[in-house]
Design a protein around this motif. Structure first.
Motif, PDB file in Angstrom:
ATOM      1  N   GLN A 182       0.840  -1.195   0.000  1.00  0.00           N
ATOM      2  CA  GLN A 182       0.000   0.000   0.000  1.00  0.00           C
ATOM      3  C   GLN A 182       0.876   1.245   0.000  1.00  0.00           C
ATOM      4  OE1 GLN A 182      -2.373   1.052   3.368  1.00  0.00           O
ATOM      5  NE2 GLN A 182      -0.857   0.411   4.875  1.00  0.00           N
ATOM      6  N   ILE A 183       0.354   2.309  -0.629  1.00  0.00           N
ATOM      7  CA  ILE A 183       0.990   3.621  -0.602  1.00  0.00           C
ATOM      8  C   ILE A 183       0.160   4.475   0.351  1.00  0.00           C
ATOM      9  CG2 ILE A 183       1.645   5.660  -1.944  1.00  0.00           C
ATOM     10  CD1 ILE A 183       3.098   3.321  -3.081  1.00  0.00           C
ATOM     11  N   ARG A 184       0.833   5.139   1.292  1.00  0.00           N
ATOM     12  CA  ARG A 184       0.121   5.985   2.253  1.00  0.00           C
ATOM     13  C   ARG A 184       1.016   7.143   2.663  1.00  0.00           C
ATOM     14  NH1 ARG A 184       2.443   5.227   7.087  1.00  0.00           N
ATOM     15  NH2 ARG A 184       3.352   3.215   7.593  1.00  0.00           N
ATOM     16  N   LYS A 185       0.402   8.118   3.340  1.00  0.00           N
ATOM     17  CA  LYS A 185       1.149   9.262   3.856  1.00  0.00           C
ATOM     18  C   LYS A 185       2.148   8.784   4.912  1.00  0.00           C
ATOM     19  CE  LYS A 185      -0.925  13.163   2.265  1.00  0.00           C
ATOM     20  NZ  LYS A 185      -0.832  14.571   2.426  1.00  0.00           N
ATOM     21  N   GLU A 186       3.310   9.374   4.873  1.00  0.00           N
ATOM     22  CA  GLU A 186       4.336   9.084   5.874  1.00  0.00           C
ATOM     23  C   GLU A 186       3.896   9.616   7.237  1.00  0.00           C
ATOM     24  OE1 GLU A 186       9.009  10.186   6.760  1.00  0.00           O
ATOM     25  OE2 GLU A 186       7.979  11.101   5.068  1.00  0.00           O
ATOM     26  N   GLU A 187       4.213   8.849   8.285  1.00  0.00           N
ATOM     27  CA  GLU A 187       3.927   9.252   9.657  1.00  0.00           C
ATOM     28  C   GLU A 187       5.241   9.322  10.427  1.00  0.00           C
ATOM     29  OE1 GLU A 187       1.067   6.533  11.315  1.00  0.00           O
ATOM     30  OE2 GLU A 187      -0.160   6.567   9.498  1.00  0.00           O
ATOM     31  N   ILE A 188       5.229  10.025  11.535  1.00  0.00           N
ATOM     32  CA  ILE A 188       6.446  10.165  12.351  1.00  0.00           C
ATOM     33  C   ILE A 188       7.002   8.805  12.737  1.00  0.00           C
ATOM     34  CG2 ILE A 188       7.338  10.976  14.572  1.00  0.00           C
ATOM     35  CD1 ILE A 188       5.485  13.400  14.280  1.00  0.00           C
ATOM     36  N   LYS A 189       6.134   7.860  13.042  1.00  0.00           N
ATOM     37  CA  LYS A 189       6.582   6.527  13.460  1.00  0.00           C
ATOM     38  C   LYS A 189       7.341   5.785  12.360  1.00  0.00           C
ATOM     39  CE  LYS A 189       2.286   4.091  12.314  1.00  0.00           C
ATOM     40  NZ  LYS A 189       2.729   3.114  11.359  1.00  0.00           N
ATOM     41  N   ASP A 190       7.223   6.240  11.114  1.00  0.00           N
ATOM     42  CA  ASP A 190       7.898   5.601   9.983  1.00  0.00           C
ATOM     43  C   ASP A 190       9.337   6.067   9.804  1.00  0.00           C
ATOM     44  OD1 ASP A 190       5.428   4.405   9.255  1.00  0.00           O
ATOM     45  OD2 ASP A 190       4.892   6.172   8.057  1.00  0.00           O
TER      46      ASP A 190
END
Length: 165
Positions: A2-10
């Protein structure tokens, strides 16, 4: 996948993917500094079974002339884990990134410094940037306009400070 928005946890996995893709830390340092300076429009990740395998980042930049000041995005960097390269992940990240940029109301286009044969597949052209005053030139310095002839002739390109330009 899946493609998704980056999050801080990433962030840790993203930096590792960037390092592995480029074989050095320079691009990781750029990404870290862009985030520290709050000079990020958005990042996208490609995730497979909880593991980040690709990343793309877009930063705000401006092209200014005496007549007009336009806001654009800088695409940098694009990284795919070496084990997953050649599977179309970069293509999907770019396509989703372009669409997300188009949805940002005041963005007029995207600038990239990259492989012409690859990025031209997505509509990027050096002919759109060769009339700009910028720290880069040549076939690898390319643009994608969201409206025809929006990049002003002789316009000066201003990158975020983290690029060191």
């Amino acid at each position: 996948m899946q493609i998704r928005k980056e999050e801080i946890k990433d962030r840790a996995q993203v930096l590792q993917v960037i390092h592995d893709a480029f074989g050095q830390w320079d691009e990781c340092d750029l990404v870290k500094q862009l985030y520290l300076d709050n000079d990020v429009l958005f990042g996208l990740v490609a995730e497979e079974e909880g593991t980040i395998i690709g990343h793309i980042l877009f930063s705000p930049m401006e092209i200014g002339s005496p007549d007009i000041q336009i806001r654009t995005a800088s695409l940098a960097p694009l990284a795919v884990s070496p084990d997953h390269q050649g599977k179309g992940i970069g293509k999907q990240l770019i396509e989703q990134g372009i669409q997300t940029c188009r949805d940002i109301e005041d963005l007029s286009g995207i600038i990239v410094l990259g492989e012409p044969a690859y990025y031209s597949k997505f509509g990027f052209q050096s002919s759109l940037t060769n009339h700009l005053e910028a720290p880069f030139s040549g076939e690898a310095f390319m643009g994608l306009e969201f409206r025809k002839n929006i990049f002003p002739k002789g316009g000066k390109v201003t990158y975020p400070q983290a690029f060191g330009l």
